[in-house]
Design a protein around this motif. Sequence first.
Motif, PDB file in Angstrom:
ATOM      1  N   VAL A 190       0.448  -1.245  -0.583  1.00 19.67           N
ATOM      2  CA  VAL A 190      -0.119  -0.398   0.056  1.00 19.67           C
ATOM      3  C   VAL A 190       0.695   1.255  -0.475  1.00 19.67           C
ATOM      4  N   VAL A 191       1.709   1.015   0.859  1.00 19.39           N
ATOM      5  CA  VAL A 191       3.097   2.432   0.836  1.00 19.39           C
ATOM      6  C   VAL A 191       3.272   2.574  -0.127  1.00 19.39           C
ATOM      7  N   ALA A 192       4.034   1.622  -1.091  1.00 19.14           N
ATOM      8  CA  ALA A 192       4.639   1.423  -2.376  1.00 19.14           C
ATOM      9  C   ALA A 192       3.581   2.442  -3.772  1.00 19.14           C
ATOM     10  N   ILE A 193       1.814   1.789  -3.505  1.00 19.09           N
ATOM     11  CA  ILE A 193       2.155   1.862  -4.786  1.00 19.09           C
ATOM     12  C   ILE A 193       2.043   3.534  -4.807  1.00 19.09           C
ATOM     13  N   ASN A 194       1.473   3.432  -3.292  1.00 23.14           N
ATOM     14  CA  ASN A 194       0.875   5.055  -2.849  1.00 23.14           C
ATOM     15  C   ASN A 194       2.271   6.308  -2.984  1.00 23.14           C
ATOM     16  N   ALA A 195       3.106   5.785  -3.442  1.00 25.61           N
ATOM     17  CA  ALA A 195       4.100   6.121  -2.491  1.00 25.61           C
ATOM     18  C   ALA A 195       5.010   7.845  -3.007  1.00 25.61           C
ATOM     19  N   LEU A 196       3.756   8.075  -4.652  1.00 29.61           N
ATOM     20  CA  LEU A 196       3.880   9.549  -5.043  1.00 29.61           C
ATOM     21  C   LEU A 196       3.689  10.061  -4.116  1.00 29.61           C
ATOM     22  N   CYS A 197       2.037   9.625  -3.676  1.00 30.07           N
ATOM     23  CA  CYS A 197       1.433  11.549  -3.286  1.00 30.07           C
ATOM     24  C   CYS A 197       0.988  10.850  -1.853  1.00 30.07           C
ATOM     25  N   LEU A 198       1.730   9.943  -0.930  1.00 27.35           N
ATOM     26  CA  LEU A 198       2.300  10.044   0.623  1.00 27.35           C
ATOM     27  C   LEU A 198       3.556  10.872   0.301  1.00 27.35           C
ATOM     28  N   SER A 199       4.564  10.479  -0.703  1.00 28.27           N
ATOM     29  CA  SER A 199       6.075  11.492  -0.481  1.00 28.27           C
ATOM     30  C   SER A 199       5.807  13.019  -0.146  1.00 28.27           C
ATOM     31  N   ASN A 200       4.683  13.173  -0.872  1.00 24.67           N
ATOM     32  CA  ASN A 200       4.417  15.009  -1.101  1.00 24.67           C
ATOM     33  C   ASN A 200       3.781  15.372  -0.250  1.00 24.67           C
ATOM     34  N   ASP A 201       2.942  14.172   0.625  1.00 23.45           N
ATOM     35  CA  ASP A 201       2.794  15.470   1.996  1.00 23.45           C
ATOM     36  C   ASP A 201       3.060  15.379   3.453  1.00 23.45           C
ATOM     37  N   ALA A 202       2.723  16.488   3.573  1.00 25.12           N
ATOM     38  CA  ALA A 202       3.661  16.511   5.414  1.00 25.12           C
ATOM     39  C   ALA A 202       3.933  15.210   6.232  1.00 25.12           C
ATOM     40  N   SER A 203       2.905  14.462   6.330  1.00 20.31           N
ATOM     41  CA  SER A 203       3.155  13.105   7.687  1.00 20.31           C
ATOM     42  C   SER A 203       2.616  11.783   6.378  1.00 20.31           C
ATOM     43  N   GLY A 204       2.426  11.846   5.435  1.00 22.09           N
ATOM     44  CA  GLY A 204       2.458  10.474   4.319  1.00 22.09           C
ATOM     45  C   GLY A 204       4.088  10.696   4.209  1.00 22.09           C
ATOM     46  N   ASN A 205       5.107  11.608   4.061  1.00 19.47           N
ATOM     47  CA  ASN A 205       6.689  10.789   3.611  1.00 19.47           C
ATOM     48  C   ASN A 205       7.318  10.363   4.587  1.00 19.47           C
ATOM     49  N   PHE A 206       7.047  10.747   5.969  1.00 23.24           N
ATOM     50  CA  PHE A 206       7.580   9.657   7.418  1.00 23.24           C
ATOM     51  C   PHE A 206       7.369   8.339   6.460  1.00 23.24           C
ATOM     52  N   VAL A 207       6.149   8.083   6.765  1.00 30.31           N
ATOM     53  CA  VAL A 207       5.398   6.949   6.071  1.00 30.31           C
ATOM     54  C   VAL A 207       6.502   5.991   5.194  1.00 30.31           C
ATOM     55  N   VAL A 208       6.911   6.596   3.901  1.00 31.49           N
ATOM     56  CA  VAL A 208       7.868   5.738   2.912  1.00 31.49           C
ATOM     57  C   VAL A 208       9.261   6.039   3.499  1.00 31.49           C
ATOM     58  N   GLN A 209       9.551   7.377   3.998  1.00 27.90           N
ATOM     59  CA  GLN A 209      11.206   6.980   4.832  1.00 27.90           C
ATOM     60  C   GLN A 209      11.236   5.990   5.822  1.00 27.90           C
ATOM     61  N   HIS A 210      10.585   5.258   6.677  1.00 29.32           N
ATOM     62  CA  HIS A 210      10.317   4.678   7.038  1.00 29.32           C
ATOM     63  C   HIS A 210      10.477   3.036   6.977  1.00 29.32           C
ATOM     64  N   VAL A 211       9.762   2.832   5.913  1.00 28.20           N
ATOM     65  CA  VAL A 211       9.440   1.859   5.004  1.00 28.20           C
ATOM     66  C   VAL A 211      10.687   1.577   4.722  1.00 28.20           C
ATOM     67  N   LEU A 212      12.036   2.718   4.047  1.00 28.49           N
ATOM     68  CA  LEU A 212      12.736   2.230   2.957  1.00 28.49           C
ATOM     69  C   LEU A 212      13.872   2.421   3.718  1.00 28.49           C
ATOM     70  N   LYS A 213      13.514   2.599   5.167  1.00 27.08           N
ATOM     71  CA  LYS A 213      14.457   2.440   6.376  1.00 27.08           C
ATOM     72  C   LYS A 213      14.567   1.206   6.651  1.00 27.08           C
ATOM     73  N   LEU A 214      13.257   0.162   6.210  1.00 28.41           N
ATOM     74  CA  LEU A 214      13.469  -1.002   6.330  1.00 28.41           C
ATOM     75  C   LEU A 214      14.351  -1.337   5.727  1.00 28.41           C
ATOM     76  N   TYR A 215      15.254  -1.360   4.549  1.00 27.63           N
ATOM     77  CA  TYR A 215      15.186  -2.339   3.785  1.00 27.63           C
ATOM     78  C   TYR A 215      14.527  -3.335   3.029  1.00 27.63           C
ATOM     79  N   ASP A 216      13.709  -3.213   2.582  1.00 29.71           N
ATOM     80  CA  ASP A 216      13.492  -4.677   2.789  1.00 29.71           C
ATOM     81  C   ASP A 216      13.239  -4.601   0.401  1.00 29.71           C
ATOM     82  N   LEU A 217      14.193  -5.021  -0.103  1.00 29.86           N
ATOM     83  CA  LEU A 217      14.217  -5.107  -2.182  1.00 29.86           C
ATOM     84  C   LEU A 217      13.433  -5.010  -1.975  1.00 29.86           C
ATOM     85  N   ARG A 218      11.612  -6.052  -1.447  1.00 26.22           N
ATOM     86  CA  ARG A 218      11.086  -5.576  -3.313  1.00 26.22           C
ATOM     87  C   ARG A 218      10.230  -4.393  -3.075  1.00 26.22           C
TER      88      ARG A 218
END
Length: 331
Positions: A190-218
């Motif tokens: 869900v985070v990956a599919i909606n990465a663009l709108c979340l990345s441009n959101d004041a709060s949602g970007n923190f979720v994208v950042q957090h998920v990237l820090k999990l280093y899940d390759l897929r």
Amino acid sequence: MSIADNTFSMSNMYDALPHIRFSRGISGSSIPPPGFIPRASDTRLNPLFNLMTSGEGVALFKDMISKLDRRQLHTMASLLTSDSDYFTEVVRNKHGSRRVQKLLGISDDVDALFHAAILRRFLHVMTDKYASYVARRAMAVFDQTKKYAMYEHILHHALDIARDQHGCIALNEIITDADDPFYRNQMLDVVAINALCLSNDASGNFVVQHVLKLYDLRCTHNIAANLRGHCFELSFKKYGSYIVEKLLEAEGSMAVVVEELLECEGERLMRLARNEFGSFVVVKALRVTQTNRIDLFWDLVQKLMPFLHLLRRSHGSSIANILEACSIATR
């Protein structure tokens, strides 16, 4: 009854429950209307509400409930959860949230009551500063069936939760602690599919950042795929630049970002390199490619070198230092 009169003691606990049970009941006309907030003058609800939300005796509460029998615990949970507005007001309170958390995981029948109450106001609970801790605690102690129901609600409301200032924190914690591979991957998707709108959101970007820090390759690959073509514009924004930098740190997505930068006209890339936030992205791109993709590194250097004199007098001074070092090395 005032808050001061409602001191924490075993006698008050035992006295309060039958009093509320007699005067309020669990259903019928005595249930407060929507939006009701208990007041000190309302003797029907005040004993339990004060017991849950008063700042007094926090350390004693856990010991007190350990001495209640199953029937008393069930009665207490019934009263707390029989009306959604009442339950929400309790868990939105700092002390109320902590005390409800203490009641979770004690017994299946009590958990069932709280589970139903949380689901009825799920989005409100997940997006409140204190109530969200109740949901997070519930995810830790509920049985598998109840957890699955909560995961389904999370997936349904994921975007609204992610774009809330408190919800994004709760969602990050739940993703990190998820012990079911299927639902964990569903949330990451869900985070990956909606990465663009979340990345441009004041709060949602923190979720994208957090998920990237999990280093899940897929997941990282999917986020990079969904941000392809948007990394340049994201790099001009404070939090967007953080996301792009995280993509540059991952071997699988690094080339996606660098190739997008190289596709830019020289002046556009120079404008990014001189930007307050974009300069960090360009520096990161140079450093990671110098280590892992020397061909891309020299392509970047070649594209930036004509603007060396402009980069020295701006946020791009760090980039200018790298370019100057390359000039000296090639002489």
